[in-house]
Motif scaffolding. Sequence first.
Motif, PDB file in Angstrom:
ATOM      1  N   LYS A 107       0.855  -1.185   0.000  1.00 36.41           N
ATOM      2  CA  LYS A 107       0.000   0.000   0.000  1.00 36.41           C
ATOM      3  C   LYS A 107       0.895   1.240   0.000  1.00 36.41           C
ATOM      4  CE  LYS A 107      -3.876  -2.117  -0.039  1.00 36.41           C
ATOM      5  NZ  LYS A 107      -4.515  -2.243  -1.337  1.00 36.41           N
ATOM      6  N   TRP A 158      -0.021   4.309   0.601  1.00 37.57           N
ATOM      7  CA  TRP A 158      -0.913   5.286   1.199  1.00 37.57           C
ATOM      8  C   TRP A 158      -0.096   6.270   2.031  1.00 37.57           C
ATOM      9  CZ3 TRP A 158      -4.876   1.348   3.612  1.00 37.57           C
ATOM     10  CH2 TRP A 158      -5.604   0.732   2.583  1.00 37.57           C
ATOM     11  N   ILE A 167      -2.949   6.538   9.006  1.00 41.03           N
ATOM     12  CA  ILE A 167      -3.704   5.315   8.751  1.00 41.03           C
ATOM     13  C   ILE A 167      -3.923   4.612  10.088  1.00 41.03           C
ATOM     14  CG2 ILE A 167      -3.757   3.125   7.506  1.00 41.03           C
ATOM     15  CD1 ILE A 167      -3.740   5.628   5.675  1.00 41.03           C
ATOM     16  N   CYS A 189      -5.584   1.232  12.015  1.00 37.90           N
ATOM     17  CA  CYS A 189      -6.062  -0.142  11.893  1.00 37.90           C
ATOM     18  C   CYS A 189      -6.686  -0.538  13.228  1.00 37.90           C
ATOM     19  CB  CYS A 189      -4.899  -1.064  11.561  1.00 37.90           C
ATOM     20  SG  CYS A 189      -5.256  -2.809  11.832  1.00 37.90           S
ATOM     21  N   TRP A 215      -9.892  -0.560   8.577  1.00 43.59           N
ATOM     22  CA  TRP A 215      -8.841   0.409   8.282  1.00 43.59           C
ATOM     23  C   TRP A 215      -9.464   1.763   7.935  1.00 43.59           C
ATOM     24  CZ3 TRP A 215      -3.529  -0.741   8.227  1.00 43.59           C
ATOM     25  CH2 TRP A 215      -3.229  -2.086   8.495  1.00 43.59           C
ATOM     26  N   TYR A 216      -8.833   2.836   8.443  1.00 46.55           N
ATOM     27  CA  TYR A 216      -9.331   4.194   8.256  1.00 46.55           C
ATOM     28  C   TYR A 216      -8.181   5.143   7.950  1.00 46.55           C
ATOM     29  CZ  TYR A 216     -13.240   2.184  10.839  1.00 46.55           C
ATOM     30  OH  TYR A 216     -14.256   1.370  11.252  1.00 46.55           O
ATOM     31  N   ARG A 217      -8.512   6.215   7.267  1.00 48.89           N
ATOM     32  CA  ARG A 217      -7.579   7.332   7.097  1.00 48.89           C
ATOM     33  C   ARG A 217      -8.171   8.489   7.888  1.00 48.89           C
ATOM     34  NH1 ARG A 217      -6.009   8.107   1.450  1.00 48.89           N
ATOM     35  NH2 ARG A 217      -4.043   7.150   1.972  1.00 48.89           N
ATOM     36  N   MET A 252     -11.517   2.631   4.720  1.00 52.72           N
ATOM     37  CA  MET A 252     -10.806   2.150   3.536  1.00 52.72           C
ATOM     38  C   MET A 252     -11.025   0.646   3.386  1.00 52.72           C
ATOM     39  SD  MET A 252      -7.408   4.374   4.244  1.00 52.72           S
ATOM     40  CE  MET A 252      -6.821   4.392   2.586  1.00 52.72           C
ATOM     41  N   PHE A 308       3.555  -0.793   3.975  1.00 54.40           N
ATOM     42  CA  PHE A 308       3.249   0.588   3.616  1.00 54.40           C
ATOM     43  C   PHE A 308       4.534   1.254   3.134  1.00 54.40           C
ATOM     44  CE2 PHE A 308      -0.066  -0.795   6.362  1.00 54.40           C
ATOM     45  CZ  PHE A 308      -1.204  -0.223   5.816  1.00 54.40           C
ATOM     46  N   VAL A 360       3.658   8.217   5.703  1.00 56.75           N
ATOM     47  CA  VAL A 360       2.567   7.479   6.316  1.00 56.75           C
ATOM     48  C   VAL A 360       2.858   7.337   7.804  1.00 56.75           C
ATOM     49  CG1 VAL A 360       3.509   5.137   5.958  1.00 56.75           C
ATOM     50  CG2 VAL A 360       1.034   5.480   6.082  1.00 56.75           C
ATOM     51  N   LEU A 362       1.298   5.089  11.043  1.00 56.71           N
ATOM     52  CA  LEU A 362       0.418   3.957  11.316  1.00 56.71           C
ATOM     53  C   LEU A 362       0.045   3.917  12.788  1.00 56.71           C
ATOM     54  CD1 LEU A 362       2.290   1.158   9.324  1.00 56.71           C
ATOM     55  CD2 LEU A 362       0.280   2.466   8.605  1.00 56.71           C
TER      56      LEU A 362
END
Length: 173
Positions: A54, A56, A60, A62, A67-69, A82, A119, A124, A126
Amino acid sequence: NYNKGKLGEDIVVDALQGLDNSNYLINDVILPTSRGNIDHVLLTPNGIFTIETKHWDGEIICNGDEWYRRYQKHFFPRYYKMNSPSRQVKRNAFNLSKLITVKLFNNTFKIWVEGLVVFTHPNVSLELNEPTVTALKTNELFNYIINFKQIEKLSKRDLQSIGNFITGMCLGL
């Protein structure tokens, strides 16, 4: 999205360049039993991995398999749900394991396939809350692979057979 995905996949290939020749990397694997593709299948003496890449950026989050942004808008955080890369990689790992076990080893030898989500975007961050698969940034991938220990090591012959099986399957042989 295709270009971002391709860039991320190329970053993973570069990150794995330091592995020795006892490892086999097969990119863009399409299984006959599933939709979509597996970005990478990595065959090592210590284990077999499906890797979902990913590219992204941003924050992000989890929560298990969800999973969300997170976006900051007018001082208030907003969350965008997501598609779940953990569900995707688990499905791919299961399907590949089943194919190898049934078609190549006639159910005499059970093959475990480990699913990873990597990722690759440098921007990003996490937040991982009870992830159901291992989620890594690119700079963690190489060390994770070389330090991973499966109970039973795979022989060079087994790895070659599995690699030939996967590439033959991808070529429709």
